[in-house]
Design a protein around this motif. Structure first.
Motif, PDB file in Angstrom:
ATOM      1  N   VAL A 387       0.861  -1.178   0.000  1.00  0.00           N
ATOM      2  CA  VAL A 387       0.000   0.000   0.000  1.00  0.00           C
ATOM      3  C   VAL A 387       0.900   1.231   0.000  1.00  0.00           C
ATOM      4  O   VAL A 387       2.079   1.157   0.339  1.00  0.00           O
ATOM      5  CB  VAL A 387      -0.949   0.028   1.225  1.00  0.00           C
ATOM      6  CG1 VAL A 387      -1.890  -1.158   1.220  1.00  0.00           C
ATOM      7  CG2 VAL A 387      -0.157   0.079   2.533  1.00  0.00           C
ATOM      8  N   GLY A 388       0.334   2.355  -0.377  1.00  0.00           N
ATOM      9  CA  GLY A 388       1.135   3.568  -0.367  1.00  0.00           C
ATOM     10  C   GLY A 388       0.553   4.630  -1.267  1.00  0.00           C
ATOM     11  O   GLY A 388      -0.410   4.404  -2.006  1.00  0.00           O
ATOM     12  N   LYS A 394       5.510   1.231  -5.586  1.00  0.00           N
ATOM     13  CA  LYS A 394       4.994  -0.094  -5.218  1.00  0.00           C
ATOM     14  C   LYS A 394       5.192  -1.112  -6.345  1.00  0.00           C
ATOM     15  O   LYS A 394       5.646  -2.232  -6.114  1.00  0.00           O
ATOM     16  CB  LYS A 394       3.498   0.000  -4.853  1.00  0.00           C
ATOM     17  CG  LYS A 394       3.200   0.905  -3.682  1.00  0.00           C
ATOM     18  CD  LYS A 394       1.726   0.932  -3.335  1.00  0.00           C
ATOM     19  CE  LYS A 394       0.866   1.461  -4.459  1.00  0.00           C
ATOM     20  NZ  LYS A 394       1.235   2.845  -4.854  1.00  0.00           N
ATOM     21  N   SER A 395       4.829  -0.710  -7.573  1.00  0.00           N
ATOM     22  CA  SER A 395       4.944  -1.649  -8.703  1.00  0.00           C
ATOM     23  C   SER A 395       6.397  -1.992  -8.991  1.00  0.00           C
ATOM     24  O   SER A 395       6.730  -3.139  -9.328  1.00  0.00           O
ATOM     25  CB  SER A 395       4.280  -1.056  -9.953  1.00  0.00           C
ATOM     26  OG  SER A 395       2.894  -0.847  -9.731  1.00  0.00           O
ATOM     27  N   THR A 396       7.272  -1.007  -8.855  1.00  0.00           N
ATOM     28  CA  THR A 396       8.700  -1.274  -9.054  1.00  0.00           C
ATOM     29  C   THR A 396       9.201  -2.281  -8.025  1.00  0.00           C
ATOM     30  O   THR A 396       9.965  -3.209  -8.353  1.00  0.00           O
ATOM     31  CB  THR A 396       9.505   0.033  -8.949  1.00  0.00           C
ATOM     32  OG1 THR A 396       9.009   0.970  -9.901  1.00  0.00           O
ATOM     33  CG2 THR A 396      10.984  -0.208  -9.203  1.00  0.00           C
ATOM     34  N   LEU A 397       8.775  -2.120  -6.771  1.00  0.00           N
ATOM     35  CA  LEU A 397       9.187  -3.050  -5.711  1.00  0.00           C
ATOM     36  C   LEU A 397       8.649  -4.449  -5.996  1.00  0.00           C
ATOM     37  O   LEU A 397       9.363  -5.449  -5.812  1.00  0.00           O
ATOM     38  CB  LEU A 397       8.692  -2.539  -4.356  1.00  0.00           C
ATOM     39  CG  LEU A 397       9.089  -3.372  -3.137  1.00  0.00           C
ATOM     40  CD1 LEU A 397      10.608  -3.484  -3.024  1.00  0.00           C
ATOM     41  CD2 LEU A 397       8.515  -2.763  -1.853  1.00  0.00           C
ATOM     42  N   LEU A 398       7.393  -4.549  -6.454  1.00  0.00           N
ATOM     43  CA  LEU A 398       6.830  -5.854  -6.790  1.00  0.00           C
ATOM     44  C   LEU A 398       7.649  -6.511  -7.898  1.00  0.00           C
ATOM     45  O   LEU A 398       7.941  -7.714  -7.838  1.00  0.00           O
ATOM     46  CB  LEU A 398       5.366  -5.689  -7.235  1.00  0.00           C
ATOM     47  CG  LEU A 398       4.653  -6.977  -7.638  1.00  0.00           C
ATOM     48  CD1 LEU A 398       4.268  -7.788  -6.406  1.00  0.00           C
ATOM     49  CD2 LEU A 398       3.417  -6.683  -8.482  1.00  0.00           C
ATOM     50  N   HIS A 466       3.861  -0.594   3.783  1.00  0.00           N
ATOM     51  CA  HIS A 466       3.548   0.803   3.452  1.00  0.00           C
ATOM     52  C   HIS A 466       4.765   1.397   2.757  1.00  0.00           C
ATOM     53  O   HIS A 466       5.765   1.722   3.396  1.00  0.00           O
ATOM     54  CB  HIS A 466       3.195   1.587   4.727  1.00  0.00           C
ATOM     55  CG  HIS A 466       3.012   3.041   4.487  1.00  0.00           C
ATOM     56  ND1 HIS A 466       3.082   3.975   5.497  1.00  0.00           N
ATOM     57  CD2 HIS A 466       2.759   3.748   3.352  1.00  0.00           C
ATOM     58  CE1 HIS A 466       2.892   5.184   4.993  1.00  0.00           C
ATOM     59  NE2 HIS A 466       2.694   5.068   3.699  1.00  0.00           N
ATOM     60  N   VAL A 467       4.683   1.533   1.425  1.00  0.00           N
ATOM     61  CA  VAL A 467       5.803   2.049   0.637  1.00  0.00           C
ATOM     62  C   VAL A 467       5.717   3.572   0.636  1.00  0.00           C
ATOM     63  O   VAL A 467       4.736   4.156   0.166  1.00  0.00           O
ATOM     64  CB  VAL A 467       5.766   1.502  -0.803  1.00  0.00           C
ATOM     65  CG1 VAL A 467       6.964   2.018  -1.592  1.00  0.00           C
ATOM     66  CG2 VAL A 467       5.748  -0.019  -0.790  1.00  0.00           C
ATOM     67  N   LEU A 468       6.767   4.209   1.154  1.00  0.00           N
ATOM     68  CA  LEU A 468       6.792   5.662   1.305  1.00  0.00           C
ATOM     69  C   LEU A 468       7.945   6.229   0.481  1.00  0.00           C
ATOM     70  O   LEU A 468       9.079   5.763   0.588  1.00  0.00           O
ATOM     71  CB  LEU A 468       6.964   6.020   2.783  1.00  0.00           C
ATOM     72  CG  LEU A 468       6.948   7.498   3.170  1.00  0.00           C
ATOM     73  CD1 LEU A 468       5.612   8.136   2.872  1.00  0.00           C
ATOM     74  CD2 LEU A 468       7.272   7.642   4.663  1.00  0.00           C
ATOM     75  N   ASP A 469       7.663   7.207  -0.344  1.00  0.00           N
ATOM     76  CA  ASP A 469       8.701   7.888  -1.120  1.00  0.00           C
ATOM     77  C   ASP A 469       9.399   8.879  -0.190  1.00  0.00           C
ATOM     78  O   ASP A 469       8.957  10.008  -0.021  1.00  0.00           O
ATOM     79  CB  ASP A 469       8.064   8.612  -2.317  1.00  0.00           C
ATOM     80  CG  ASP A 469       9.090   9.386  -3.143  1.00  0.00           C
ATOM     81  OD1 ASP A 469      10.289   9.341  -2.811  1.00  0.00           O
ATOM     82  OD2 ASP A 469       8.680  10.054  -4.114  1.00  0.00           O
ATOM     83  N   SER A 479       2.085  10.089   3.825  1.00  0.00           N
ATOM     84  CA  SER A 479       1.874   8.994   4.765  1.00  0.00           C
ATOM     85  C   SER A 479       0.556   9.168   5.504  1.00  0.00           C
ATOM     86  O   SER A 479      -0.211   8.222   5.694  1.00  0.00           O
ATOM     87  CB  SER A 479       3.041   8.936   5.757  1.00  0.00           C
ATOM     88  OG  SER A 479       2.801   7.964   6.746  1.00  0.00           O
ATOM     89  N   GLU A 480       0.273  10.402   5.896  1.00  0.00           N
ATOM     90  CA  GLU A 480      -0.980  10.686   6.605  1.00  0.00           C
ATOM     91  C   GLU A 480      -2.183  10.368   5.718  1.00  0.00           C
ATOM     92  O   GLU A 480      -3.180   9.802   6.175  1.00  0.00           O
ATOM     93  CB  GLU A 480      -1.012  12.168   7.007  1.00  0.00           C
ATOM     94  CG  GLU A 480      -2.261  12.578   7.769  1.00  0.00           C
ATOM     95  CD  GLU A 480      -2.268  14.072   8.081  1.00  0.00           C
ATOM     96  OE1 GLU A 480      -3.322  14.704   7.907  1.00  0.00           O
ATOM     97  OE2 GLU A 480      -1.208  14.599   8.495  1.00  0.00           O
TER      98      GLU A 480
END
Length: 603
Positions: A387-388, A394-398, A466-469, A479-480
């Motif tokens: 999520v993020g 997120k897609s790059t990490l996947l 939680h993927v945070l830039d 994030s909030e």
């Protein structure tokens, strides 16, 4: 000499009648829809008479007919020059609306389609001034000229007089001749002016940050952002969102910058949208419509298209009264395209029926997802959901963790449809990793509701990443926003690992130290470079627990084919071939051992 003006001329003073008659002597330059002088003469006559005036002009620019009506309508003449069913009539209609609304009415659009006019123009007249211009064309439907129309506006008079109407007419006829159904000017880039209100309580987002993100959304949708306007207020104005003085300033700015589109940073009420369009003579959309437009462009699967169409129709339903005929725009640019665009001409009853049908279809999707989820539970693997905020990586990490090959672009909402892939943790345990749609501040509730089937992957997950830039200036604010959506989904209490992505973009490493203090046990990494992914997988394994349970199996030689399955789903610690079969000591994660209940040796 017989009067050539159609309609009732009784009670009209002689000099006014002569000015109406003189319209026949005007010639419009070839390729120009109308001249400013001609439009202003029509505005003057309409204001004096308080009647609608319609002028029919052929492609050579000669006036073929002038018609005078009672208050809101003018009789349609029988005009020579109509061509075959595959050709437009070669005649355009310019008419006035004494009520001051430069928006095509249902009658206007019916006449446009019925008589296959080149185009229909409505000039809104208020106190001799032109208050916006509506413009409509017949839209090809499956290679034919049918009842569908394509509407633009309200436009400023300056833009109308420069509008390349003849090129569009020729393109329409060419599409019909070739059997094509592509809408004209589909790829045209619109010039957008962004508008926001600086409120005392804007949470952690400042107006500049919010408008900067709105600009990113506009560019993603295909617009060119030519300016930003903000007004400080205690609360949005109930009639115009910004003050009336600011609206008048916006109208002037829009004309100076040749703006096609005003994009407002918050969701507008139908009344606000109508009032702003009438005052500025520009097309108006809000943040919600902009996000819906991006989703319409990005939806690829049938499920995604259904969800976007449902969100579009729920957004548009309360605006039917507010926008009226303006809802008949088909492919008129940002905020008007997508899977739901062909439904915009239907009335409230048919839209409600379509909404019910879509909800039923999405319920079926939800049931199918439930069945898939039940099948996964038969081979119980932990589910981890990414999520993020949108464009956090997120897609790059996947892709890095699973080689999934899903689309990953440096754009907002690059991917919509969820993707699930298997990942093997360092200890050999398998998990399912799911990518979900990105979140954003002020995420339209229509989308949250429509994408409930997709977002169930978040609700049902055992662990959230939680993927945070961390390189983004508003990382904390993003994030909030993510946690706000998780709260909406009632998933805020789930175990969460914070992934501080894009550390390769950081120039100041103190940012990571600050974020490490704010988030418990975060994992800094660069998904793009594959840096830090090993630490993430180790932490996932620790947070999920090993789940390893030791069992002893005794497998008869007659069933020796089971041995390969045991090795697939467990870790063999010992293996012995005895008289009664193969005895194996195996560590299973999760509940894989249940597959081999018939061979378990009871303690």
């Amino acid at each position: 000499m017989k009067n050539r003006v159609l309609g009732d001329l009784s009670g009209i003073k002689g000099h006014i009648e002569q000015r109406i008659e003189a319209l026949y002597d005007c010639v419009i330059p070839y390729g120009q829809i109308i001249t400013p002088e001609f439009a202003r003469e029509m505005a003057y006559l309409t204001s004096i008479l308080q009647r609608e005036i319609a002028v029919y002009i052929n492609r050579r620019g000669k006036v073929a007919a002038v018609s005078l009506g009672e208050q809101s309508t003018a009789p349609l003449p029988e005009i020579d020059g109509r061509r075959s069913e595959k050709r437009l009539s070669g005649i355009r209609c310019i008419h006035t609306h004494p009520q001051g609304h430069g928006v095509l009415s249902n009658i206007d659009m019916s006449a446009l389609a019925l008589f296959r006019l080149d185009c229909m123009v409505a000039l809104g007249i208020a106190k001799e001034e032109i208050n916006g211009c509506g413009l409509g064309f017949v839209a090809p439907d499956n290679g034919k000229l049918g009842n569908k129309v394509w509407v633009e506006g309200p436009l400023a008079l300056e833009k109308l007089t420069a509008y390349p109407y003849l090129k569009i007419v020729q393109a329409i006829e060419k599409q019909v001749e070739s059997g094509g159904a592509r809408l004209v000017e589909e790829g045209k880039q619109e010039r957008a002016l962004l508008v926001g209100v600086d409120l005392p309580k804007m949470s952690r987002w400042g107006i500049e940050d919010s408008l900067a993100e709105l600009a990113e959304l506009a560019v993603t949708a295909g617009a060119e952002v030519v300016g930003k306007v903000a007004q400080k207020r205690g609360a949005p104005d109930s009639a115009y969102y910004v003050g009336l003085g600011k609206i008048e300033e916006l109208a002037l700015t829009a004309q100076e910058l040749h703006v096609d589109l005003l994009i407002f940073d918050d969701e507008l009420t139908p009344a606000q949208q109508r009032n702003i369009e009438l005052q500025t003579a520009a097309k108006v959309i809000d943040r919600t419509a902009l996000i819906l437009d991006i989703f319409a462009q990005r939806a690829r699967t049938k499920e995604g298209k259904l969800q976007v169409e449902l969100a579009q129709l729920k957004y548009l339903l309360p605006r039917l009264t507010g926008q009226g005929a303006a809802l008949s725009r088909l492919g008129g640019g940002i905020g008007t395209r997508g899977p739901g665009e062909t439904k915009l001409e239907v009335d409230r009853r048919r839209i409600r029926k379509r909404i019910n049908d879509l909800e039923a279809e999405i319920d079926l999707v939800q049931k199918h997802r439930h069945l898939h989820r039940q099948n996964r539970l038969s081979i119980p693997l932990p589910v981890v959901s990414l999520v993020g905020y949108t464009n956090a990586g997120k897609s790059t990490l996947l892709n890095v963790l699973t080689s999934a090959g899903v689309l990953a672009e440096d754009k907002l909402f690059a991917t919509l449809d969820p993707t699930t892939r298997k990942v093997v943790l360092p200890g050999g345990r398998e998990i399912l990793l799911t990518d979900t749609v990105g979140f954003i501040q002020k995420l339209p509730h229509h989308l949250v509701a429509a994408f409930r089937a997709t977002l169930e992957e978040v609700v049902e997950a055992d662990l959230l990443l939680h993927v945070l830039d961390c390189s983004h200036p508003q990382a904390a604010e993003q994030s909030e926003a993510v946690y706000q959506v998780l709260t909406q989904l009632k998933a805020q209490e789930k175990p969460i690992i914070t992934v501080l992505n894009k550390i390769d973009r950081l120039e100041n490493q103190q940012v990571i130290q600050r974020l490490k203090r704010e988030y418990p046990d975060p994992v800094p990494l660069s998904a793009l470079r594959g840096q830090g992914t090993g630490d993430l997988l180790n932490l996932i394994e620790r947070r999920l627990g090993s789940g390893a349970v030791r069992h002893t199996l005794r497998i008869p030689y007659a069933a020796s084919g089971i041995v390969s399955q045991v090795r697939e789903f467990g870790r063999v610690l010992a293996e012995e071939y005895g008289e009664n079969g193969i005895e194996m000591v195996v560590e299973f994660t999760d509940a894989h051992y249940q597959r081999f209940n018939d061979y378990l040796v009871k303690e």
